[in-house]
Design a protein around this motif. Structure first.
Motif, PDB file in Angstrom:
ATOM      1  N   ASP A   1      19.178   3.801 -11.659  1.00 60.36           N
ATOM      2  CA  ASP A   1      20.405   3.020 -11.758  1.00 60.36           C
ATOM      3  C   ASP A   1      21.543   4.002 -12.019  1.00 60.36           C
ATOM      4  OD1 ASP A   1      22.458   1.271 -12.228  1.00 60.36           O
ATOM      5  OD2 ASP A   1      21.286  -0.086 -13.469  1.00 60.36           O
TER       6      ASP A   1
ATOM      7  N   HIS B   1      23.657   3.144 -15.270  1.00 60.41           N
ATOM      8  CA  HIS B   1      23.053   3.246 -16.595  1.00 60.41           C
ATOM      9  C   HIS B   1      22.255   4.533 -16.790  1.00 60.41           C
ATOM     10  CE1 HIS B   1      23.786  -1.138 -16.322  1.00 60.41           C
ATOM     11  NE2 HIS B   1      23.914  -1.077 -17.625  1.00 60.41           N
ATOM     12  N   ASP B   2      21.642   5.065 -15.732  1.00 60.99           N
ATOM     13  CA  ASP B   2      20.764   6.221 -15.878  1.00 60.99           C
ATOM     14  C   ASP B   2      21.449   7.546 -15.604  1.00 60.99           C
ATOM     15  OD1 ASP B   2      18.792   4.362 -16.383  1.00 60.99           O
ATOM     16  OD2 ASP B   2      18.022   4.362 -14.325  1.00 60.99           O
TER      17      ASP B   2
ATOM     18  N   LYS C   1      26.455   6.773 -16.957  1.00 64.41           N
ATOM     19  CA  LYS C   1      26.492   6.430 -18.390  1.00 64.41           C
ATOM     20  C   LYS C   1      27.914   6.485 -18.948  1.00 64.41           C
ATOM     21  CE  LYS C   1      21.854   8.316 -19.145  1.00 64.41           C
ATOM     22  NZ  LYS C   1      21.034   9.293 -19.894  1.00 64.41           N
TER      23      LYS C   1
ATOM     24  N   ASP D   1      28.167  -4.725 -21.930  1.00 67.16           N
ATOM     25  CA  ASP D   1      27.322  -4.943 -20.745  1.00 67.16           C
ATOM     26  C   ASP D   1      28.072  -5.722 -19.660  1.00 67.16           C
ATOM     27  OD1 ASP D   1      25.293  -3.614 -21.989  1.00 67.16           O
ATOM     28  OD2 ASP D   1      24.255  -5.415 -22.690  1.00 67.16           O
TER      29      ASP D   1
ATOM     30  N   LYS E   1      30.269  -3.362 -17.821  1.00 66.32           N
ATOM     31  CA  LYS E   1      29.528  -2.532 -16.871  1.00 66.32           C
ATOM     32  C   LYS E   1      29.215  -3.309 -15.589  1.00 66.32           C
ATOM     33  CE  LYS E   1      27.333   0.520 -20.254  1.00 66.32           C
ATOM     34  NZ  LYS E   1      26.027   0.990 -20.826  1.00 66.32           N
TER      35      LYS E   1
END
Length: 339
Positions: free
Chosen positions: A220, A223-224, A227, A289, A292
């Protein structure tokens, strides 16, 4: 008297001469076929040899790792040719040998016009420029910070080491130390890209698309890899650039607030327009969240499991746009594409 009781003649149809068969465990099922339970048994010498080798390792310890070329029965030319065929690349053996010549003290079979250091510098520059153009097309709506994060992730030495070791680089590298560290693996991978780009620049780009870009599969990007530390401020700037009102967080629903596992669902609105919603164990986390998710929609960043342009999904238009930016920077690539 004996003739009145004739002895029973044993024939092939009597039960006493039939071999015993193991039938199915469910006799009523006609689809079950007879089976024979076979338990594999190792030979005695294999058992004793395995136990002896295990005991030897316990006493002497694990043997020191050594390169495959130092064990024996090594043909350098055959290994180089197999490496090229396995990866589908075209390159002279002198250049390919210079790619793996990390240790200058070892003698080479061929004389290469380029050294390992020059090929490494050339490949590193080509890889960076290629990934820069690739992310600018695949993630065109994402900010430069996100694109740079993807480039840094792909060019990370640990990632390049993992890729090179699984492509068979480790057996051919002439490294002064063994096991080979990640830095040497990364330099050898860059040197291979530089050697391919000298003779076939288009093939070098295809090599990166086929092997390096797929490292993003299952990741992702939001998210990964990227960030973002403050997604709400990024959302405010994005809405301001689009001439939209500032985001407003509203609590949509909540449940289990008096328990150890509460759930709060927060929605983000820009004026009368709904942006995104998300749930978390606190209002602050749910708001982050949701921000995002809103950024994912604005920047068109695919979710985890949806790969970028790679493999069979690469079209001719994508390749044309990809090399269009490199044509202005690389004259050799322009000649290769025109030919």
């Amino acid at each position: 008297m004996l003739s009145r009781f004739p002895t029973r003649v044993l024939c092939a149809f009597t039960a006493s001469v039939q071999p015993k068969q193991g039938y199915a465990r469910h006799p009523g099922d006609p689809n079950k076929k007879p089976y024979e339970q076979i338990v594999p048994k190792l030979d005695k010498w294999k058992k004793h040899w395995t136990m002896g080798m295990k005991r030897k390792i316990e006493i002497e310890g694990e043997p020191e790792p050594t390169a495959r070329r130092n064990i024996g029965q090594w043909d350098e030319v055959a290994e180089l040719n197999c490496f090229k065929i396995r990866l589908g690349i075209e390159m002279d053996n002198d250049l390919l040998e210079a790619v793996f010549a990390v240790d200058p003290s070892q003698s080479l079979l061929f004389s290469s016009p380029k050294t390992h250091t020059e090929l490494c510098s050339l490949g590193e520059d080509f890889t960076y420029r290629f990934l820069q153009h690739y992310t600018s097309i695949s993630l065109s709506e994402a900010p430069e910070d996100c694109q740079q994060s993807v480039i840094d992730y792909l060019r990370n030495p640990s990632n390049l080491s993992h890729l090179a070791s699984h492509l068979g680089y480790d057996d051919l590298v002439r490294s002064p130390t063994y096991p080979i560290p990640d830095g040497i693996f990364a330099d050898v991978f860059h040197a291979s890209i530089g050697a391919i780009s000298l003779q076939h620049p288009v093939l070098a780009g295809r090599f990166l698309i086929d092997f390096l870009i797929p490292q993003l599969v299952g990741k992702d990007i939001l998210h990964d890899i990227w960030k973002p530390t403050d997604p709400m401020s990024l959302l405010v700037e994005e809405l301001k650039a689009r001439s939209m009102p500032a985001p407003e967080a509203r609590l949509i629903s909540q449940t289990g607030i008096n328990t150890v596992m509460p759930m709060f669902v927060v929605g983000l609105y820009s004026g009368h327009d709904f942006l995104a919603n998300s749930g978390a164990e606190s209002v602050a986390l749910a708001e982050v969240d949701a921000a995002k998710i809103a950024l994912r929609k604005f920047y068109r960043i695919a979710e985890c499991g949806k790969p970028l342009m790679m493999g069979q999904r690469v079209t001719e238009d994508f390749v044309t746009n990809l090399y269009k930016g490199l044509l202005a920077e690389d004259d050799e690539l322009k000649v290769a594409l025109s030919g």
